[in-house]
Scaffold this active site. Structure first.
Site, PDB file in Angstrom:
ATOM      1  N   GLY A   1       0.823  -1.197   0.000  1.00 49.20           N
ATOM      2  CA  GLY A   1       0.000   0.000   0.000  1.00 49.20           C
ATOM      3  C   GLY A   1       0.861   1.251   0.000  1.00 49.20           C
ATOM      4  O   GLY A   1       1.975   1.273  -0.529  1.00 49.20           O
ATOM      5  N   SER A   2       0.363   2.305   0.623  1.00 44.75           N
ATOM      6  CA  SER A   2       0.973   3.628   0.491  1.00 44.75           C
ATOM      7  C   SER A   2       2.363   3.752   1.102  1.00 44.75           C
ATOM      8  O   SER A   2       3.088   4.703   0.800  1.00 44.75           O
ATOM      9  CB  SER A   2       0.056   4.684   1.094  1.00 44.75           C
ATOM     10  OG  SER A   2      -1.130   4.787   0.337  1.00 44.75           O
ATOM     11  N   THR A   3       2.767   2.840   1.984  1.00 40.52           N
ATOM     12  CA  THR A   3       4.128   2.923   2.519  1.00 40.52           C
ATOM     13  C   THR A   3       5.165   2.755   1.412  1.00 40.52           C
ATOM     14  O   THR A   3       6.292   3.240   1.515  1.00 40.52           O
ATOM     15  CB  THR A   3       4.364   1.860   3.613  1.00 40.52           C
ATOM     16  OG1 THR A   3       4.055   0.565   3.083  1.00 40.52           O
ATOM     17  CG2 THR A   3       3.503   2.130   4.844  1.00 40.52           C
ATOM     18  N   PHE A   4       4.764   2.092   0.315  1.00 40.18           N
ATOM     19  CA  PHE A   4       5.689   1.870  -0.798  1.00 40.18           C
ATOM     20  C   PHE A   4       5.902   3.139  -1.616  1.00 40.18           C
ATOM     21  O   PHE A   4       6.842   3.231  -2.410  1.00 40.18           O
ATOM     22  CB  PHE A   4       5.157   0.749  -1.695  1.00 40.18           C
ATOM     23  CG  PHE A   4       6.213   0.115  -2.566  1.00 40.18           C
ATOM     24  CD1 PHE A   4       7.137  -0.767  -2.043  1.00 40.18           C
ATOM     25  CD2 PHE A   4       6.284   0.413  -3.920  1.00 40.18           C
ATOM     26  CE1 PHE A   4       8.115  -1.351  -2.838  1.00 40.18           C
ATOM     27  CE2 PHE A   4       7.253  -0.162  -4.734  1.00 40.18           C
ATOM     28  CZ  PHE A   4       8.167  -1.048  -4.184  1.00 40.18           C
ATOM     29  N   LYS A   5       5.032   4.127  -1.414  1.00 42.52           N
ATOM     30  CA  LYS A   5       5.180   5.397  -2.134  1.00 42.52           C
ATOM     31  C   LYS A   5       6.511   6.087  -1.806  1.00 42.52           C
ATOM     32  O   LYS A   5       6.986   6.933  -2.574  1.00 42.52           O
ATOM     33  CB  LYS A   5       4.016   6.326  -1.795  1.00 42.52           C
ATOM     34  CG  LYS A   5       2.669   5.848  -2.349  1.00 42.52           C
ATOM     35  CD  LYS A   5       1.517   6.692  -1.829  1.00 42.52           C
ATOM     36  CE  LYS A   5       0.181   6.199  -2.399  1.00 42.52           C
ATOM     37  NZ  LYS A   5      -0.994   6.905  -1.839  1.00 42.52           N
TER      38      LYS A   5
END
Length: 590
Positions: free
Chosen positions: A300-304
């Site tokens: 999810g967004s942690t990979f951004k």
């Protein structure tokens, strides 16, 4: 008839003749034994004496936390018991006496003590080692002549510091074989040691016949390990996880605390967990699963964070440039922000703070597929064109790799990966990547071993000095930290903030794929937060994730569950590590 004197002489002569014949027979037999049958009889005698090869168990190495004073796993004297059923006069009475002492049911003991075997080990399942108090109690009964045919032998037992660090340490099973954790990973190389041996001739009653052993090789004790784990931090991390799981029951949870400057793991916990002290009977596939290194899921967004770092490092990110949020089409796929209507026209800085999927799709487009995939590999996740990712190499067994495409991904798949969808990674891979952001752009292998010592901390044998590899520029890392600080101060990670400590980080709320086919499971999420503090000079990186959490208020996102858990962990950790508070902000966030 002869005279009495004559008869007496004849009897004496007869007796003498018989004695002479017997003596001659004995002498003849001795000569025969010493010559004709000597070899055969010697072989028979040696068989009766028996060669005894007795193993002398090596002391297993002790495992300490980073202070070198807090033992996490160590050896203590213990005893095991065997019975010789042939020597037991009253089986029922013996079983009745032993049952409460050995904690073995009477009927089980009766069955064992009735076997037609020379020796029977008194154990049920994994329970067979007992402390000295039990040995003394049985010895007392033997001295009172209430027990016959029961024998105790000295051995060692592995002890653990409560039920903490279960997945990191692992345990020894009832056969003294390591299962999981550091116990397994470093068993052969350091912990196990080398058993000794003593060889001697003995009679059938067990008495040594020779003056001394024919062969004696002393055991070599295992080496002591000092881990990178800080026990005080570990205790706090586990307390926080357990507290949040009470208010937000979940299928599983994990938390990792790492030092970004060298990759040292200061704490690692997973739930559900087992108790190493009774693991032989309580360990299961479910509670033995170390979510920190074995779970693979969409980040999810942690990979951004990876996408952002790549765009900044390639000079493609302008925080003041604007874009239209809400939706974006890539080939035949329409990608939406987590707030479907978006926020109108906003800057990329705002896009980072608000965790806009559309913003990161644009950034991946600016990078292009080749450069984007290069950065994913550079940050330690592996090649997207491979089927599986790349292990970090952390010193724990059963580490997973993450899952990719096994081909060149399509444009829409690159777009989805930019905001952490469509690929699977592990928590420890994310920690390794974010540590590189926190420390200024150098990637280190996460590790648990700090030092190896000769037994009883007598002499230092090895110290782990990790070597890092620069993957992004220092200025890039600084700009990413600044933006992640803004994401906590103004964006989705506000629940992670700590006054005076300037937390930076990113939340993640990832829908779980349906294992039976395409699409995603309804209302099944893994929520997470990864961040560090202080933002301008990070001392620790913290990762927290909950698998399918529930919430009485109906909100299950990284910002509402994982972020506050990370905040509570960071507050205590920074105090333990004596990190001073600062009132002023280290970055210009506007």
């Amino acid at each position: 008839m002869g005279s009495p004197l004559k008869r007496s002489k004849e009897r004496s002569l007869l007796v003498g003749l018989i004695l002479t014949l017997c003596l001659a027979a004995i002498i003849f037999r001795l000569l025969w034994i010493q010559t004709v049958e000597s070899d055969e009889l010697l072989n028979q005698a040696q068989k009766n004496w028996e060669n005894s090869n007795q193993i002398i168990k090596a002391k297993r190495g002790t495992i300490y936390d980073r202070t070198g004073t807090n033992a996490l796993a160590w050896e203590v004297p213990a005893y095991y018991f065997v019975a010789d059923p042939k020597q037991i006069k009253d089986v029922k009475k013996t079983a009745k006496l032993l049952s409460p002492i050995l904690q073995i049911p009477e009927h089980t003991l009766i069955e064992k003590l009735s076997q037609n075997k020379p020796f029977v080990q008194l154990k049920v399942g994994g329970q067979y080692k007992y402390p000295k108090e039990v040995y003394d109690e049985i010895l007392k009964l033997k001295d009172q002549d209430q027990l016959q045919g029961i024998y105790g032998y000295r051995t060692t037992d592995r002890h653990y510091n409560g039920n903490q660090l279960a997945h990191v340490l692992g345990f020894l099973n009832h056969n003294d074989q390591p299962v999981g954790g550091v116990e397994s990973y470093y068993n052969e190389k350091w912990l196990k040691g080398k058993d000794g041996i003593i060889k001697y001739k003995k009679a059938k009653d067990g008495m040594m016949i020779s003056d001394g052993p024919e062969k004696f090789q002393p055991p070599e004790p295992g080496k002591d390990l000092v881990l990178t784990i800080d026990l005080s931090i570990q205790k706090h991390v586990e307390e926080v996880l357990d507290r949040f799981l009470k208010s937000h029951p979940a299928k599983g949870a994990t938390a990792i605390v790492a030092d970004p400057r060298n990759g040292e793991i200061l704490a690692m916990a997973s739930r559900p967990a087992f108790d190493p002290r009774s693991a032989t009977s309580t360990y299961t596939q479910e509670n033995g699963h170390n979510m920190a290194v074995q779970s693979q899921f969409e980040p999810g967004s942690t990979f951004k964070i990876v996408t952002l770092a790549a765009a900044i490092n390639e000079k493609l990110f302008d925080p003041n440039e604007t874009f239209e949020s809400g939706t974006i089409r890539v080939d035949d796929q329409v990608i939406r922000d987590w707030q479907p209507e978006g926020w109108g026209t906003i800057s990329y800085r705002e896009g980072v703070y608000k965790s806009s999927n559309v913003a990161f799709v644009h950034l991946a487009g600016k990078l292009g597929a080749e450069r984007f995939m290069k950065y994913i590999e550079r940050f330690g996740f592996g090649k997207m064109s491979d089927k599986f990712g790349k292990k970090t190499g952390i010193d724990l067994p059963a580490e997973e790799k993450g899952v990719f495409y096994n081909r060149i991904p399509y444009r829409s798949e690159i777009a989805s990966a930019a905001f952490g969808q469509g690929i699977s990674v592990t928590p420890i891979q994310q920690v390794q990547a974010v540590c590189a952001i926190a420390n200024g752009g150098v990637i280190y292998k996460p590790h648990l071993l700090k030092e190896v010592w000769k037994t009883e901390k007598e002499k230092l044998i090895e110290r782990v000095n990790p070597e890092g590899e620069r993957i992004i520029e220092q200025e890039t890392a600084k700009k990413v930290r600044e933006l992640l600080r803004g994401a906590v101060k103004f964006g989705t990670g506000q629940e992670a903030d700590l006054p005076g400590y300037r937390v930076a980080g990113k939340t993640g709320t990832a829908q779980k794929p349906d294992p039976n086919g395409g699409g995603y499971l309804k209302d099944k999420y893994i929520v997470s937060f990864i961040g560090f503090a202080p933002a301008d000079s990070p001392d620790v990186v913290v990762y927290v994730a909950f698998d399918e959490p529930t919430n009485a208020y109906g909100s299950t996102s990284g910002g509402t569950i994982a972020a506050p858990a990370a905040r509570d962990i960071l507050k205590k950790v920074l105090q333990i590590r004596k990190v001073p508070q600062k009132k002023e902000e280290g970055f210009d966030l506007k």
